[in-house]
Design a protein around this motif. Structure first.
Motif, PDB file in Angstrom:
ATOM      1  N   ILE A  98     -38.479   7.010  -1.956  1.00 39.96           N
ATOM      2  CA  ILE A  98     -37.825   6.178  -2.953  1.00 39.96           C
ATOM      3  C   ILE A  98     -36.383   6.632  -3.083  1.00 39.96           C
ATOM      4  CG2 ILE A  98     -37.777   5.545  -5.409  1.00 39.96           C
ATOM      5  CD1 ILE A  98     -40.228   4.449  -4.056  1.00 39.96           C
ATOM      6  N   GLN A  99     -35.465   5.695  -3.125  1.00 41.77           N
ATOM      7  CA  GLN A  99     -34.068   5.972  -3.404  1.00 41.77           C
ATOM      8  C   GLN A  99     -33.730   5.261  -4.703  1.00 41.77           C
ATOM      9  OE1 GLN A  99     -31.235   4.247  -0.696  1.00 41.77           O
ATOM     10  NE2 GLN A  99     -29.699   5.781  -1.172  1.00 41.77           N
ATOM     11  N   GLY A 100     -33.032   5.934  -5.607  1.00 39.49           N
ATOM     12  CA  GLY A 100     -32.706   5.287  -6.864  1.00 39.49           C
ATOM     13  C   GLY A 100     -31.899   6.182  -7.776  1.00 39.49           C
ATOM     14  N   VAL A 101     -32.013   5.919  -9.099  1.00 38.07           N
ATOM     15  CA  VAL A 101     -31.316   6.704 -10.109  1.00 38.07           C
ATOM     16  C   VAL A 101     -32.305   7.128 -11.184  1.00 38.07           C
ATOM     17  CG1 VAL A 101     -29.047   5.634  -9.740  1.00 38.07           C
ATOM     18  CG2 VAL A 101     -30.618   4.659 -11.393  1.00 38.07           C
ATOM     19  N   GLY A 121     -35.968   2.559  -8.895  1.00 45.54           N
ATOM     20  CA  GLY A 121     -35.855   2.530  -7.446  1.00 45.54           C
ATOM     21  C   GLY A 121     -36.284   1.184  -6.900  1.00 45.54           C
ATOM     22  N   VAL A 122     -36.000   0.967  -5.651  1.00 46.41           N
ATOM     23  CA  VAL A 122     -36.320  -0.305  -5.007  1.00 46.41           C
ATOM     24  C   VAL A 122     -37.720  -0.233  -4.410  1.00 46.41           C
ATOM     25  CG1 VAL A 122     -35.663  -1.945  -3.207  1.00 46.41           C
ATOM     26  CG2 VAL A 122     -33.899  -0.767  -4.529  1.00 46.41           C
ATOM     27  N   ILE A 123     -38.574  -1.182  -4.838  1.00 48.25           N
ATOM     28  CA  ILE A 123     -39.920  -1.327  -4.293  1.00 48.25           C
ATOM     29  C   ILE A 123     -40.073  -2.784  -3.905  1.00 48.25           C
ATOM     30  CG2 ILE A 123     -42.400  -1.135  -4.735  1.00 48.25           C
ATOM     31  CD1 ILE A 123     -41.643   0.891  -6.972  1.00 48.25           C
ATOM     32  N   ALA A 124     -40.372  -3.037  -2.645  1.00 49.64           N
ATOM     33  CA  ALA A 124     -40.524  -4.405  -2.134  1.00 49.64           C
ATOM     34  C   ALA A 124     -39.302  -5.244  -2.494  1.00 49.64           C
ATOM     35  CB  ALA A 124     -41.798  -5.047  -2.667  1.00 49.64           C
ATOM     36  N   ILE A 143     -32.230  16.318 -13.878  1.00 47.91           N
ATOM     37  CA  ILE A 143     -31.337  16.373 -15.041  1.00 47.91           C
ATOM     38  C   ILE A 143     -29.884  16.207 -14.593  1.00 47.91           C
ATOM     39  CG2 ILE A 143     -30.436  17.874 -16.870  1.00 47.91           C
ATOM     40  CD1 ILE A 143     -33.314  19.038 -17.097  1.00 47.91           C
ATOM     41  N   LYS A 144     -29.511  16.895 -13.520  1.00 45.19           N
ATOM     42  CA  LYS A 144     -28.148  16.770 -12.986  1.00 45.19           C
ATOM     43  C   LYS A 144     -27.881  15.324 -12.544  1.00 45.19           C
ATOM     44  CE  LYS A 144     -24.974  18.323  -9.474  1.00 45.19           C
ATOM     45  NZ  LYS A 144     -24.482  19.359  -8.624  1.00 45.19           N
ATOM     46  N   ALA A 145     -28.836  14.742 -11.840  1.00 42.73           N
ATOM     47  CA  ALA A 145     -28.676  13.347 -11.386  1.00 42.73           C
ATOM     48  C   ALA A 145     -28.510  12.408 -12.574  1.00 42.73           C
ATOM     49  CB  ALA A 145     -29.880  12.936 -10.546  1.00 42.73           C
ATOM     50  N   TYR A 146     -29.260  12.660 -13.627  1.00 49.53           N
ATOM     51  CA  TYR A 146     -29.175  11.829 -14.835  1.00 49.53           C
ATOM     52  C   TYR A 146     -27.812  11.990 -15.512  1.00 49.53           C
ATOM     53  CZ  TYR A 146     -30.102  10.137 -19.556  1.00 49.53           C
ATOM     54  OH  TYR A 146     -30.031   9.478 -20.744  1.00 49.53           O
ATOM     55  N   GLN A 147     -27.386  13.222 -15.707  1.00 50.23           N
ATOM     56  CA  GLN A 147     -26.131  13.490 -16.408  1.00 50.23           C
ATOM     57  C   GLN A 147     -24.915  12.979 -15.640  1.00 50.23           C
ATOM     58  OE1 GLN A 147     -26.523  17.751 -16.876  1.00 50.23           O
ATOM     59  NE2 GLN A 147     -27.347  17.541 -18.963  1.00 50.23           N
ATOM     60  N   GLU A 148     -24.947  13.118 -14.317  1.00 47.82           N
ATOM     61  CA  GLU A 148     -23.793  12.743 -13.500  1.00 47.82           C
ATOM     62  C   GLU A 148     -23.958  11.363 -12.856  1.00 47.82           C
ATOM     63  OE1 GLU A 148     -22.614  15.917 -10.858  1.00 47.82           O
ATOM     64  OE2 GLU A 148     -23.142  17.441 -12.361  1.00 47.82           O
ATOM     65  N   ARG A 149     -25.064  10.691 -13.159  1.00 47.42           N
ATOM     66  CA  ARG A 149     -25.356   9.355 -12.606  1.00 47.42           C
ATOM     67  C   ARG A 149     -25.297   9.344 -11.077  1.00 47.42           C
ATOM     68  NH1 ARG A 149     -28.530   7.493 -15.870  1.00 47.42           N
ATOM     69  NH2 ARG A 149     -27.782   6.925 -17.889  1.00 47.42           N
ATOM     70  N   LEU A 150     -25.934  10.351 -10.497  1.00 45.62           N
ATOM     71  CA  LEU A 150     -26.002  10.470  -9.046  1.00 45.62           C
ATOM     72  C   LEU A 150     -27.318   9.897  -8.538  1.00 45.62           C
ATOM     73  CD1 LEU A 150     -24.757  14.157  -8.720  1.00 45.62           C
ATOM     74  CD2 LEU A 150     -23.447  12.082  -8.219  1.00 45.62           C
ATOM     75  N   PRO A 151     -27.309   9.178  -7.435  1.00 38.44           N
ATOM     76  CA  PRO A 151     -28.563   8.683  -6.871  1.00 38.44           C
ATOM     77  C   PRO A 151     -29.355   9.816  -6.219  1.00 38.44           C
ATOM     78  CG  PRO A 151     -26.721   7.996  -5.520  1.00 38.44           C
ATOM     79  CD  PRO A 151     -26.140   8.720  -6.703  1.00 38.44           C
ATOM     80  N   PHE A 152     -30.651   9.603  -6.107  1.00 38.68           N
ATOM     81  CA  PHE A 152     -31.542  10.610  -5.539  1.00 38.68           C
ATOM     82  C   PHE A 152     -32.380   9.978  -4.433  1.00 38.68           C
ATOM     83  CE2 PHE A 152     -34.120   8.332  -8.486  1.00 38.68           C
ATOM     84  CZ  PHE A 152     -35.316   8.190  -7.814  1.00 38.68           C
ATOM     85  N   LEU A 175     -30.490  15.053  -4.098  1.00 38.66           N
ATOM     86  CA  LEU A 175     -29.425  14.132  -4.443  1.00 38.66           C
ATOM     87  C   LEU A 175     -28.993  13.427  -3.171  1.00 38.66           C
ATOM     88  CD1 LEU A 175     -27.371  16.297  -6.944  1.00 38.66           C
ATOM     89  CD2 LEU A 175     -29.213  14.681  -7.412  1.00 38.66           C
ATOM     90  N   ASP A 176     -28.699  12.145  -3.305  1.00 36.19           N
ATOM     91  CA  ASP A 176     -28.318  11.341  -2.141  1.00 36.19           C
ATOM     92  C   ASP A 176     -26.873  11.661  -1.769  1.00 36.19           C
ATOM     93  OD1 ASP A 176     -27.844   9.466  -0.199  1.00 36.19           O
ATOM     94  OD2 ASP A 176     -28.663   7.790  -1.332  1.00 36.19           O
TER      95      ASP A 176
END
Length: 181
Positions: A98-101, A121-124, A143-152, A175-176
């Motif tokens: 899964i790739q997303g935020v 995340g994107v599903i179908a 938590i870092k991804a959430y705070q900095e709005r980084l995709p994972f 992190l992506d």
């Protein structure tokens, strides 16, 4: 834009009982057996009769092709996109990435460094909310991804229960790097 579902691996994991239940809920009538490996389903819509050939077994060689045809017919009858219909039919995707935020960090567990996370995340081909539980370094990265709005990017077993997606056995949460300069 019209999205056509062609991914055979995804179509092969569509659960046959889920398709059968979907057809029943949406007013399709099981008619009669077709040879030994399928049944015919019918639905009248605006004076026109639509027909679906539903396999009896999921391990048939042309199962993905039959599911693709069913989704195409449902798209026409329901005037919905194939990706929306596929999202309704999917009940689980094992070992998927899964790739997303990170959308939300819930209250952490008191006894260890872990907690429930809500991902998007994107599903179908459709953005979906996904619940998961992360621990230790994965939880810190979330938590870092959430705070900095980084995709994972994360791998796990995606399960759909009561219209809610859950990522079980999450692993390789990273992190992506494509988004970083």
């Amino acid at each position: 834009m019209k999205v056509t579902v062609k991914d055979s691996e995804t179509l092969e994991i569509v659960n046959l009982n889920q398709v059968r239940n979907y057809l029943q809920i949406h007013g399709w009538n099981e008619d009669k057996p077709f040879l030994e490996n399928a049944t015919l389903w019918h639905k009248p819509v605006a004076g026109e009769e639509f027909e679906i050939l539903l396999p009896n077994q999921q391990n048939l060689g042309d199962y993905a092709a039959r599911i693709r045809e069913i989704i195409e017919i449902l798209e026409s009858v329901e005037n919905r996109s194939q990706s929306e219909i596929l999202a309704d039919l999917i009940t689980g995707i094992p070992n998927t990435t899964i790739q997303g935020v990170v959308m939300q960090i819930h209250t952490p567990n008191a006894d260890k460094l872990s907690g429930e996370i809500t991902l998007v995340g994107v599903i179908a081909d459709k953005l979906q909310k996904i619940k998961t539980e992360l621990a230790d370094k994965d939880y810190i990265l979330a938590i870092k991804a959430y705070q900095e709005r980084l995709p994972f990017i994360c791998t796990g077993d995606l399960i759909k229960e009561n219209q809610t997606f859950t990522l079980k056995n999450p692993r390789n949460f990273t992190l992506d790097n494509l988004w970083q300069n």
